[in-house]
Design a protein around this motif. Structure first.
Motif, PDB file in Angstrom:
ATOM      1  N   SER A   1       0.840  -1.198   0.000  1.00  9.16           N
ATOM      2  CA  SER A   1       0.000   0.000   0.000  1.00  9.16           C
ATOM      3  C   SER A   1       0.877   1.250   0.000  1.00  9.16           C
ATOM      4  O   SER A   1       1.948   1.266   0.590  1.00  9.16           O
ATOM      5  N   PHE A   2       0.367   2.291  -0.666  1.00 12.12           N
ATOM      6  CA  PHE A   2       1.131   3.540  -0.717  1.00 12.12           C
ATOM      7  C   PHE A   2       0.675   4.521   0.355  1.00 12.12           C
ATOM      8  O   PHE A   2       1.229   5.587   0.505  1.00 12.12           O
ATOM      9  N   ARG A   3      -0.371   4.178   1.086  1.00 11.97           N
ATOM     10  CA  ARG A   3      -0.915   5.082   2.100  1.00 11.97           C
ATOM     11  C   ARG A   3       0.059   5.179   3.277  1.00 11.97           C
ATOM     12  O   ARG A   3       0.381   4.160   3.892  1.00 11.97           O
ATOM     13  N   GLY A   4       0.517   6.372   3.567  1.00 14.65           N
ATOM     14  CA  GLY A   4       1.442   6.605   4.676  1.00 14.65           C
ATOM     15  C   GLY A   4       2.765   5.889   4.496  1.00 14.65           C
ATOM     16  O   GLY A   4       3.417   5.527   5.474  1.00 14.65           O
ATOM     17  N   ILE A   5       3.179   5.708   3.264  1.00 18.20           N
ATOM     18  CA  ILE A   5       4.418   4.974   2.977  1.00 18.20           C
ATOM     19  C   ILE A   5       5.629   5.761   3.513  1.00 18.20           C
ATOM     20  O   ILE A   5       5.702   6.982   3.368  1.00 18.20           O
ATOM     21  N   GLY A   6       6.542   5.052   4.164  1.00 16.28           N
ATOM     22  CA  GLY A   6       7.717   5.696   4.765  1.00 16.28           C
ATOM     23  C   GLY A   6       8.823   5.931   3.754  1.00 16.28           C
ATOM     24  O   GLY A   6       8.809   5.389   2.645  1.00 16.28           O
ATOM     25  N   THR A   7       9.785   6.747   4.163  1.00 16.18           N
ATOM     26  CA  THR A   7      10.890   7.095   3.266  1.00 16.18           C
ATOM     27  C   THR A   7      11.736   5.874   2.923  1.00 16.18           C
ATOM     28  O   THR A   7      12.259   5.776   1.818  1.00 16.18           O
ATOM     29  N   GLU A   8      11.851   4.934   3.873  1.00 17.79           N
ATOM     30  CA  GLU A   8      12.675   3.744   3.612  1.00 17.79           C
ATOM     31  C   GLU A   8      12.065   2.890   2.504  1.00 17.79           C
ATOM     32  O   GLU A   8      12.776   2.358   1.648  1.00 17.79           O
ATOM     33  N   ASP A   9      10.718   2.760   2.542  1.00 18.45           N
ATOM     34  CA  ASP A   9      10.038   1.995   1.490  1.00 18.45           C
ATOM     35  C   ASP A   9      10.178   2.697   0.145  1.00 18.45           C
ATOM     36  O   ASP A   9      10.328   2.040  -0.897  1.00 18.45           O
ATOM     37  N   LEU A  10      10.115   4.023   0.184  1.00 23.34           N
ATOM     38  CA  LEU A  10      10.278   4.786  -1.065  1.00 23.34           C
ATOM     39  C   LEU A  10      11.683   4.588  -1.617  1.00 23.34           C
ATOM     40  O   LEU A  10      11.873   4.466  -2.825  1.00 23.34           O
ATOM     41  N   ALA A  11      12.654   4.530  -0.716  1.00 28.78           N
ATOM     42  CA  ALA A  11      14.043   4.316  -1.154  1.00 28.78           C
ATOM     43  C   ALA A  11      14.180   2.947  -1.820  1.00 28.78           C
ATOM     44  O   ALA A  11      14.916   2.792  -2.797  1.00 28.78           O
ATOM     45  N   ARG A  12      13.441   1.949  -1.301  1.00 26.45           N
ATOM     46  CA  ARG A  12      13.474   0.609  -1.920  1.00 26.45           C
ATOM     47  C   ARG A  12      12.840   0.650  -3.307  1.00 26.45           C
ATOM     48  O   ARG A  12      13.305   0.017  -4.248  1.00 26.45           O
ATOM     49  N   LEU A  13      11.735   1.412  -3.414  1.00 20.98           N
ATOM     50  CA  LEU A  13      11.050   1.539  -4.711  1.00 20.98           C
ATOM     51  C   LEU A  13      11.915   2.294  -5.727  1.00 20.98           C
ATOM     52  O   LEU A  13      11.864   2.002  -6.922  1.00 20.98           O
TER      53      LEU A  13
ATOM     54  N   GLU B   1      10.737  14.947   6.550  1.00 17.59           N
ATOM     55  CA  GLU B   1       9.704  14.462   5.632  1.00 17.59           C
ATOM     56  C   GLU B   1       8.621  13.721   6.430  1.00 17.59           C
ATOM     57  O   GLU B   1       8.940  12.882   7.278  1.00 17.59           O
ATOM     58  N   PRO B   2       7.319  14.018   6.190  1.00 19.93           N
ATOM     59  CA  PRO B   2       6.243  13.442   7.002  1.00 19.93           C
ATOM     60  C   PRO B   2       6.218  11.910   7.034  1.00 19.93           C
ATOM     61  O   PRO B   2       5.858  11.316   8.050  1.00 19.93           O
ATOM     62  N   GLY B   3       6.600  11.280   5.927  1.00 19.07           N
ATOM     63  CA  GLY B   3       6.598   9.816   5.875  1.00 19.07           C
ATOM     64  C   GLY B   3       7.540   9.213   6.912  1.00 19.07           C
ATOM     65  O   GLY B   3       7.239   8.176   7.524  1.00 19.07           O
TER      66      GLY B   3
ATOM     67  N   ALA C   1      13.534  10.551  -1.908  1.00 14.19           N
ATOM     68  CA  ALA C   1      13.694   9.417  -0.984  1.00 14.19           C
ATOM     69  C   ALA C   1      15.154   9.199  -0.599  1.00 14.19           C
ATOM     70  O   ALA C   1      15.438   8.598   0.439  1.00 14.19           O
ATOM     71  N   GLN C   2      16.047   9.699  -1.415  1.00 13.74           N
ATOM     72  CA  GLN C   2      17.476   9.513  -1.134  1.00 13.74           C
ATOM     73  C   GLN C   2      17.922  10.383   0.055  1.00 13.74           C
ATOM     74  O   GLN C   2      18.652   9.929   0.924  1.00 13.74           O
ATOM     75  N   THR C   3      17.442  11.627   0.066  1.00 16.61           N
ATOM     76  CA  THR C   3      17.855  12.552   1.129  1.00 16.61           C
ATOM     77  C   THR C   3      16.791  12.701   2.207  1.00 16.61           C
ATOM     78  O   THR C   3      17.067  13.254   3.272  1.00 16.61           O
ATOM     79  N   GLY C   4      15.581  12.225   1.938  1.00 11.85           N
ATOM     80  CA  GLY C   4      14.477  12.379   2.888  1.00 11.85           C
ATOM     81  C   GLY C   4      13.968  13.808   2.962  1.00 11.85           C
ATOM     82  O   GLY C   4      13.302  14.189   3.918  1.00 11.85           O
ATOM     83  N   ARG C   5      14.235  14.596   1.938  1.00 14.98           N
ATOM     84  CA  ARG C   5      13.814  16.000   1.960  1.00 14.98           C
ATOM     85  C   ARG C   5      12.634  16.245   1.026  1.00 14.98           C
ATOM     86  O   ARG C   5      12.482  15.579   0.000  1.00 14.98           O
ATOM     87  N   VAL C   6      11.817  17.202   1.413  1.00 11.61           N
ATOM     88  CA  VAL C   6      10.710  17.617   0.550  1.00 11.61           C
ATOM     89  C   VAL C   6      11.227  18.736  -0.347  1.00 11.61           C
ATOM     90  O   VAL C   6      11.712  19.754   0.129  1.00 11.61           O
ATOM     91  N   LEU C   7      11.135  18.520  -1.660  1.00  8.95           N
ATOM     92  CA  LEU C   7      11.671  19.498  -2.606  1.00  8.95           C
ATOM     93  C   LEU C   7      10.605  20.453  -3.128  1.00  8.95           C
ATOM     94  O   LEU C   7      10.914  21.531  -3.607  1.00  8.95           O
ATOM     95  N   TRP C   8       9.365  20.001  -3.066  1.00 10.07           N
ATOM     96  CA  TRP C   8       8.279  20.833  -3.586  1.00 10.07           C
ATOM     97  C   TRP C   8       7.017  20.450  -2.842  1.00 10.07           C
ATOM     98  O   TRP C   8       6.747  19.251  -2.662  1.00 10.07           O
ATOM     99  N   ALA C   9       6.294  21.417  -2.376  1.00  9.80           N
ATOM    100  CA  ALA C   9       5.011  21.149  -1.724  1.00  9.80           C
ATOM    101  C   ALA C   9       4.022  22.206  -2.195  1.00  9.80           C
ATOM    102  O   ALA C   9       4.398  23.370  -2.384  1.00  9.80           O
TER     103      ALA C   9
END
Lengths: 395, 196
Positions: free
Chosen positions: A260-272, B83-85, A311-319
């Motif tokens: 599931s992508f709901r509330g997916i963490g940065t670590e999972d995003l890094a795997r993706l 990051e919120p995640g 996902a590499q740096t865990g930073r938000v680049l655009w919101a």
């Protein structure tokens, strides 16, 4: 003499028709069945016929044959796009130069029928050749004194497809850059999109972005899908962005065991990230998605937020956050209001992409400067003390 | 004499009514603020925003307000915001269900796990949108506090309320702000107190 000359001319004109090699057939496209988000059973068939005719009118041949057996054999469950392997097989089987996919978002009858459709052309090499979205309500087709109004979804669909396929590229040509069809050029009411862009997001070089399925807090079940797809279309057309194919993301999620992508963490995003080929993920939430097809709703409304995470740096680049109503676009003589949610989603997404983001306010700049100065001070003091000690040690 | 006085009185009453309508009938804002006397906000460079508490009947209020707060904090470019995640994952792995039950030791641990100097906590107290005729009159109250993760103590706290319509909306029915716009206004005022 004159007769001989005439005969020679006729023979010269006739020769190419018989002697010259036959012209190569125009390249063809395979048209996949359109995905049906609208819930109206007869919508995809009606749309497919119109799209096929429009493609042919643009100089393409439509690759014949029923693609259903191939799609069943390949276990293609989602029609919004196909992965590289399936696309290659379709191209091999049909001999097409690309495939056209699409979705019917709205197909509603009633007092004010609405039809909304999106379509994409993916080239044989997997690159996006063209994509667009179009939507109309019957009220949009009404001309002076009520003439010309399309009263049924079928009649409306012809206009929608004409609008959708207007910039479809002919064989061998690139699609022109997308343009907006705003009546008065923009919204008169309501504030613009609120946006933040990190300085490191340099849009002069293209960034590959993976659009994750949006969270849906609205009452409309298809809201997240429609908005995310429209946003992906506009993002792919915008300068500085390229978008990962949805089928590619699904395959990557399977591979990375992401359920599931709901509330997916940065670590999972890094795997993706390793599978999708980018560490930039765009995710968001739809809070409001009201369409005029709903009961008691006279103007569409959308409220949405999104953020681009590295996902590499865990930073938000655009919101960005935005909310709009169709009536925000009302101009002179009460004209220009947007009639349906898909058109509003299109405008909202475009405005979010175009919002540059305000710089930090003066108070914040002063705060940061003061903090930096305070950080520098201890070092300066230490240096001063060191210098003083050295000067004392000297005879 | 009586004939001359009557129009003057009427004019005075009308002017008084307009003034009363302008000053007493328009939007109300209330704000309270606390800043720890020994707080060194300059020492906080990386922060995280924990999920806001929802004390209203609107299901998505906390999430919406937190997202607005998040964007406004990013826009300030004063802190590096986690990051919120990553925050969600850390809270989930720590078994934190509600942030109002967290104590100083928990904040210290969360700070260490996320690698942040401070965490923002918030509560949405009011979040409603009333309509007067065709104009929108939102009411928003948000409490926010910043906790230093080194000590686990609150170093800044503020509460702000915004209710009612603005003057132009009351008098002419123009420019009524949406609930999100009102929320953004509240959050901006709250963050402004942090930078002073």
């Amino acid at each position: 003499m004159f007769k001989i000359l005439l005969m020679t001319c006729v023979a010269a004109l006739a020769l190419p028709a018989f002697g010259a090699p036959a012209e190569a057939p125009s390249p063809s496209l395979a048209v996949l069945p359109f995905d049906n988000v609208s819930g109206a059973g007869d919508a995809p068939a009606a749309i497919a016929g119109l799209v096929t005719a429009a493609i042919a009118a643009h100089g393409w041949q439509v690759a014949g044959g029923d693609l259903h057996p191939l799609l069943e054999r390949e276990r293609v469950r989602y029609l919004d796009g196909v992965d590289d392997a399936v696309r290659t097989r379709i191209i091999d089987q049909t001999g097409a130069s690309g495939i056209v996919t699409g979705a019917v978002y709205t197909w509603s009858a009633g007092k004010n029928p609405v039809v909304a459709v999106s379509a994409r052309l993916v080239r044989a090499d997997g690159s996006l050749g063209w994509a667009d979205v179009a939507a109309l309500a019957a009220d949009d087709t009404e001309r002076l004194f009520g003439f010309g109004r399309r009263e049924t979804p079928d009649a409306l669909a012809a206009r929608v497809i004409a609008e959708l396929m207007r910039d479809f590229p002919p064989p061998g040509r690139e699609a022109p850059p997308p343009h907006h069809k705003s009546f008065f050029g923009g919204s008169l009411f309501g504030s613009g999109a609120q946006s933040f862009r990190a300085p490191e997001l340099d849009l002069r070089t293209p960034h590959l972005v993976c659009v994750l399925p949006f969270a849906n807090e609205s009452k409309s079940p298809q809201a997240a899908r429609v908005f995310a797809e429209v946003l992906a279309i506009r993002l792919a057309a915008a300068e500085g962005f390229e978008v990962v194919e949805p089928a590619h993301l699904r395959a990557a999620a399977l591979k990375a065991h992401v359920a599931s992508f709901r509330g997916i963490g940065t670590e999972d995003l890094a795997r993706l990230a390793a599978s999708v080929g980018t560490s930039l993920f765009l995710r968001g939430t739809i809070y409001t998605y009201d369409d005029v097809t709903g009961r008691g709703i006279d103007t569409p409304a959308i409220s949405v937020e999104m953020s681009l995470v590295d996902a590499q740096t865990g930073r938000v680049l655009w919101a960005a956050q935005h909310e709009r109503k169709g009536s925000d676009y009302t101009g002179l003589l009460l004209l220009g209001a947007l009639s349906n949610a898909v058109t509003l989603a299109d405008h909202t997404a475009t405005e979010m992409i175009e919002a540059q983001g305000a710089g930090a306010p003066r108070a914040a700049q002063a705060f940061t400067a003061a903090r930096e100065a305070r950080k520098r001070n201890p070092a300066e003091k230490r240096a001063e003390r060191r210098d003083a000690r050295k000067s004392e040690e000297k005879p | 004499m009586r004939c001359n006085a009557a129009p003057t009185i009427r004019l005075t009453i009308a002017a008084a009514a307009i003034v009363a309508l302008t000053f007493f009938g328009c939007r109300t804002t209330r704000q309270t603020k606390y800043l720890h006397p020994n707080a060194d906000l300059g020492a906080i460079s990386k922060v995280a925003i924990l999920p806001f508490d929802n004390l209203t009947g609107e299901r998505t209020a906390a999430d919406k307000v937190q997202k607005v707060f998040y964007l406004e904090l990013l826009t300030l470019q004063v802190f590096e915001v986690t990051e919120p995640g990553q925050v969600t994952k850390t809270l989930r792995s720590s078994g934190v269900a509600a942030t109002d039950a967290l104590g100083p030791a928990d904040f210290q641990r969360i700070g260490k796990e996320l690698g942040v100097d401070g965490v923002f906590l918030g509560s949405v107290v009011d979040y409603s949108d009333a309509h007067t005729g065709s104009t929108s009159t939102p009411e928003v109250t948000i409490d926010v506090r910043l906790i230093e993760t080194q000590t686990g103590s609150t170093i800044w706290s503020t509460s702000h309320t915004r209710a009612g319509a603005g003057v132009s909306t009351r008098l002419f029915g123009l420019g009524g702000e949406s609930l999100t716009e009102a929320t953004r206004g509240v959050v901006r005022r709250e963050l402004a107190t942090l930078l002073k």
